[in-house]
Design a protein around this motif. Sequence first.
Motif, PDB file in Angstrom:
ATOM      1  N   GLU A 187     -73.050 -31.811 -37.989  1.00 32.97           N
ATOM      2  CA  GLU A 187     -73.153 -32.961 -37.092  1.00 32.97           C
ATOM      3  C   GLU A 187     -73.440 -34.223 -37.898  1.00 32.97           C
ATOM      4  OE1 GLU A 187     -72.938 -33.641 -33.718  1.00 32.97           O
ATOM      5  OE2 GLU A 187     -71.973 -31.689 -33.586  1.00 32.97           O
ATOM      6  N   GLU A 219     -77.211 -44.748 -34.200  1.00 32.00           N
ATOM      7  CA  GLU A 219     -78.595 -44.259 -34.240  1.00 32.00           C
ATOM      8  C   GLU A 219     -78.777 -42.994 -33.412  1.00 32.00           C
ATOM      9  OE1 GLU A 219     -77.952 -47.588 -33.248  1.00 32.00           O
ATOM     10  OE2 GLU A 219     -78.171 -48.272 -35.320  1.00 32.00           O
ATOM     11  N   ARG A 220     -77.710 -42.448 -32.921  1.00 33.03           N
ATOM     12  CA  ARG A 220     -77.794 -41.237 -32.101  1.00 33.03           C
ATOM     13  C   ARG A 220     -77.817 -40.002 -32.993  1.00 33.03           C
ATOM     14  NH1 ARG A 220     -74.405 -44.950 -29.797  1.00 33.03           N
ATOM     15  NH2 ARG A 220     -74.827 -45.474 -27.641  1.00 33.03           N
ATOM     16  N   ASP A 221     -78.082 -38.863 -32.389  1.00 31.72           N
ATOM     17  CA  ASP A 221     -78.084 -37.596 -33.126  1.00 31.72           C
ATOM     18  C   ASP A 221     -76.716 -36.924 -33.096  1.00 31.72           C
ATOM     19  OD1 ASP A 221     -80.741 -37.917 -33.681  1.00 31.72           O
ATOM     20  OD2 ASP A 221     -81.416 -36.740 -31.959  1.00 31.72           O
ATOM     21  N   TYR A 222     -75.732 -37.584 -32.549  1.00 33.62           N
ATOM     22  CA  TYR A 222     -74.399 -37.000 -32.419  1.00 33.62           C
ATOM     23  C   TYR A 222     -73.363 -38.079 -32.696  1.00 33.62           C
ATOM     24  CZ  TYR A 222     -74.961 -39.182 -27.842  1.00 33.62           C
ATOM     25  OH  TYR A 222     -75.202 -40.069 -26.831  1.00 33.62           O
ATOM     26  N   SER A 245     -73.786 -38.693 -37.453  1.00 31.74           N
ATOM     27  CA  SER A 245     -74.027 -39.716 -36.430  1.00 31.74           C
ATOM     28  C   SER A 245     -73.196 -40.957 -36.727  1.00 31.74           C
ATOM     29  CB  SER A 245     -75.514 -40.061 -36.369  1.00 31.74           C
ATOM     30  OG  SER A 245     -75.971 -40.480 -37.635  1.00 31.74           O
TER      31      SER A 245
END
Length: 110
Positions: A76, A36-39, A78
Motif C-alpha cells: 500500500e 496524507e491518507r493511508d491508502y 499513499s
Amino acid sequence: MKNKKIIKKNFEFQEIIAKQEFQRNSSFVIYYLKNERDYFRYGISVGKKIGNAVLRNKIKRQIRMMIQDCMKSFPEFSYDIVIIARNRMTQNTYDQNLKELKKLINRFLK
C-alpha cells in the motif's frame, strides 16, 4: 475495490495534474501526488480521440483490472494518481499494457 479509492471530481484531477509530477511511456501518462491518507486513490482518463464510447469504456475497465493486479504486487502506498490512456494502448495486448503500467508505478515509487 472500494469507492473511496476513486477520484471523480474534476477539481481533484486538476489539482493533481497542476503539480506536474508525472511519468509516461507509449501507452500511459501517470500524474501523481503524495497524500496524507493511508491508502492510494486513482482516477482514469481516456480522451475522445481514442475510439468510440464502447472502446473507451473497455479501456477504462482494463485499466481498473490492471490497478487491481498491480496492487497485489505492490505494498500500500499513499498517492493520488491520475492515469491517462494514450492511443498506443489500443494496439498492445492486456499483458503488455500491464507490464508498462507496473514499470511506471515502480518509477515514481522509488
